[in-house]
Write a protein that holds these residues in place. Structure first.
Motif, PDB file in Angstrom:
ATOM      1  N   ALA A  94       0.842  -1.330   0.040  1.00 23.99           N
ATOM      2  CA  ALA A  94       0.024   0.064   0.230  1.00 23.99           C
ATOM      3  C   ALA A  94       0.863   1.323   0.137  1.00 23.99           C
ATOM      4  O   ALA A  94       1.546   1.780   0.973  1.00 23.99           O
ATOM      5  N   ARG A 143       0.157   4.064  -1.789  1.00 23.55           N
ATOM      6  CA  ARG A 143      -0.687   5.376  -2.586  1.00 23.55           C
ATOM      7  C   ARG A 143      -2.108   5.407  -1.969  1.00 23.55           C
ATOM      8  O   ARG A 143      -2.576   4.204  -1.552  1.00 23.55           O
ATOM      9  N   LEU A 144      -2.690   6.385  -2.110  1.00 20.00           N
ATOM     10  CA  LEU A 144      -4.188   6.336  -1.862  1.00 20.00           C
ATOM     11  C   LEU A 144      -4.957   6.537  -3.050  1.00 20.00           C
ATOM     12  O   LEU A 144      -4.580   6.768  -4.230  1.00 20.00           O
ATOM     13  N   CYS A 145      -6.239   5.846  -2.796  1.00 21.61           N
ATOM     14  CA  CYS A 145      -7.168   5.633  -3.753  1.00 21.61           C
ATOM     15  C   CYS A 145      -7.580   7.322  -4.367  1.00 21.61           C
ATOM     16  O   CYS A 145      -7.682   8.167  -3.644  1.00 21.61           O
ATOM     17  N   PRO A 146      -7.657   7.580  -5.613  1.00 21.34           N
ATOM     18  CA  PRO A 146      -7.983   8.917  -6.050  1.00 21.34           C
ATOM     19  C   PRO A 146      -9.325   9.670  -5.792  1.00 21.34           C
ATOM     20  O   PRO A 146      -9.504  10.609  -5.556  1.00 21.34           O
ATOM     21  N   ASP A 147     -10.266   8.570  -5.611  1.00 23.12           N
ATOM     22  CA  ASP A 147     -11.607   9.004  -5.294  1.00 23.12           C
ATOM     23  C   ASP A 147     -11.967   9.054  -3.945  1.00 23.12           C
ATOM     24  O   ASP A 147     -13.356   9.189  -3.240  1.00 23.12           O
ATOM     25  N   VAL A 157      -4.523   2.186  -1.508  1.00 27.16           N
ATOM     26  CA  VAL A 157      -4.740   1.073  -2.451  1.00 27.16           C
ATOM     27  C   VAL A 157      -3.917  -0.067  -2.401  1.00 27.16           C
ATOM     28  O   VAL A 157      -2.819   0.053  -2.085  1.00 27.16           O
TER      29      VAL A 157
END
Length: 457
Positions: free
Chosen positions: A23, A25-29, A34
């Motif tokens: 993990a 990065r973060l989810c864009p929405d 992620v």
């Protein structure tokens, strides 16, 4: 008087699944991580885990539980087969499955599915078999996860002639009178006591009276446990220190099973709780429930007598989605402390590679009188251990270059290190792995062996 038969575990067996990935990065929405490259590992959960852990101590174990005839239930039965004997009750609904999504050793999310509950009272043949097992057991453990097995079998558990340990659940029945030991967590003890919470010791004493139990142990996680009978004093049992951030999942099952085995061997309640606290701490230090997995196929042998190289083993483990463990050291005059570390390291994954200092490297680190045993002999002795899948020799002072080639999922060191201070920690991190520090066996060291040999000569 405890019997000479197996330990019997009664309760709700579940299927536990770990999905592990990275993990970064973060989810864009949405502000959530992620998890990429997830690999799935399965193991018995609930009473199934308690039974498997007790069997791992060498005990003969019989598990009485309800299992569904669905894919999750068949997977669960397959993992239990060969480890414990299962007396199977029918299940209505689907097998309960608990899935943890994890990254870098941390649980990010848990998803629970399944609605299964026991399908009524056992048939006459199963009831007779259960009654016979209970009468002849060395000890009985109720591992209640609130799914109904303890409710169905409760009438069979009264007035047993062997020690009965009851690990309760908020959604399950109250323990039957006469338990040798009841083992609620602190939060479960608050609910069971039905009065304003005072302290773990006072609550344990109150619950022993309320439940008509010979002893109650309130478990306190990293603080150990408090045990008390209906009257008199209570005893505090401290826990050994565990590495920060350790996965405590399954520690309660390990505690209750170890305590039941100790009571079945004639231990007092206080001694049994001490054994349970110690074994639970060791279990957590070795990786917790994540170290108990559906056994991976053995690394296949190569034609002839040549053992697989470390790089070959690493490639095979990655190709099959397994978890690669590596550790390193001099391993001069192999002793019980070394063997304990290697066994615990291997339990964290699917293959273990041992990185060994060359003779020249040992001399630079330890002085001109070392090693006592040459590198070829050290390698052969390590390869002979069942828990070791491959051995690699490195000539540098640290194994950083070798780690970068192997890219282990977990790098294990034994002792009082801080993972951040290890020179190889950055190499492990760059390869996507994590560093785990396991406690050493007290009093075992090569230096002590050499000193003893010199004193005796």
């Amino acid at each position: 008087m405890s019997g000479a038969g197996p330990m019997v575990v009664i309760g709700d067996a579940l299927l536990d699944v770990d999905v592990e990935g990275d993990a970064d990065r973060l989810c864009p929405d949405a502000p959530v991580p992620v998890v990429a490259g997830g690999r799935e590992f399965r193991r018995p959960g609930g009473a199934g885990l308690a039974a498997v852990l007790a069997a791992g101590d060498g005990a003969e174990v019989v598990l009485v539980t309800a299992v569904g005839d669905d894919p999750a239930g068949r997977s669960l039965c397959g993992m239990l087969s060969g480890r414990v004997e299962v007396v199977r009750l029918p299940l209505r609904g689907s097998t309960v499955t608990k899935t943890r999504v994890r990254a870098r050793g941390q649980t990010l999310l848990r998803i629970d599915t399944g609605d299964g509950r026991p399908g009524g009272v056992p048939d006459a043949a199963t009831a007779r078999r259960a009654a016979r097992l209970l009468r002849n057991a060395s000890a009985v453990l109720v591992s209640d996860y609130g799914r109904g097995v303890a409710d169905v079998l409760g009438p069979f558990l009264r007035d047993l002639p062997v020690p009965l340990v009851w690990d309760p659940h908020p959604r399950g029945p109250a323990p039957v009178p006469g338990c040798a030991l009841v083992t609620p967590s602190e939060s479960e003890a608050r609910l069971l006591s039905a009065r304003p919470y005072a302290s773990p010791g006072q609550t344990a004493r109150h619950l022993a009276r309320l439940l008509h139990a010979r002893a109650v142990a309130v478990t306190l996680g990293e603080r150990g446990a408090v045990v008390a009978g209906p009257g008199g004093r209570f005893a505090r049992i401290p826990a050994p220190a565990c590495p920060a951030g350790s996965d405590a999942c399954g520690a309660g099952d390990r505690f209750a099973g170890a305590a039941a085995l100790a009571l079945g061997s004639g231990a007092t309640a206080e001694d049994a709780v001490t054994a349970g606290v110690l074994e639970a701490a060791r279990f957590v230090a070795a990786g917790g429930a994540a170290s108990v997995r559906d056994p991976a196929p053995a690394v296949p042998a190569v034609p002839g007598d040549r053992p697989r190289t470390a790089l070959e083993v690493a490639g095979l483990v990655r190709a099959t989605g397994g978890r690669l463990i590596a550790t390193g050291g001099c391993f001069d005059l192999l002793h019980a402390g070394h063997v304990s570390l290697l066994r615990r390291a291997r339990a964290l994954g699917d293959a273990l590679i041992v990185c060994v200092n060359s003779d020249a490297s040992v001399r630079r680190l330890k002085g001109p009188g070392r090693p006592v045993v040459g590198e070829q002999d050290r390698v052969e002795v390590l390869r002979a251990l069942e828990c070791v899948d491959a051995v690699a020799v490195f000539t540098e002072d640290t194994p950083e270059a070798l780690i970068e080639r192997l890219r282990p999922d977990v790098w294990v060191k034994g002792g009082d290190y801080d993972a951040l201070d290890l020179p190889e920690a950055e190499s492990v991190r760059r390869g996507g792995g994590e560093t785990v520090i396991l406690p050493q066996v007290s009093g075992r060291s090569t230096t002590n062996l050499i000193a003893a040999a010199r004193a005796a000569s």
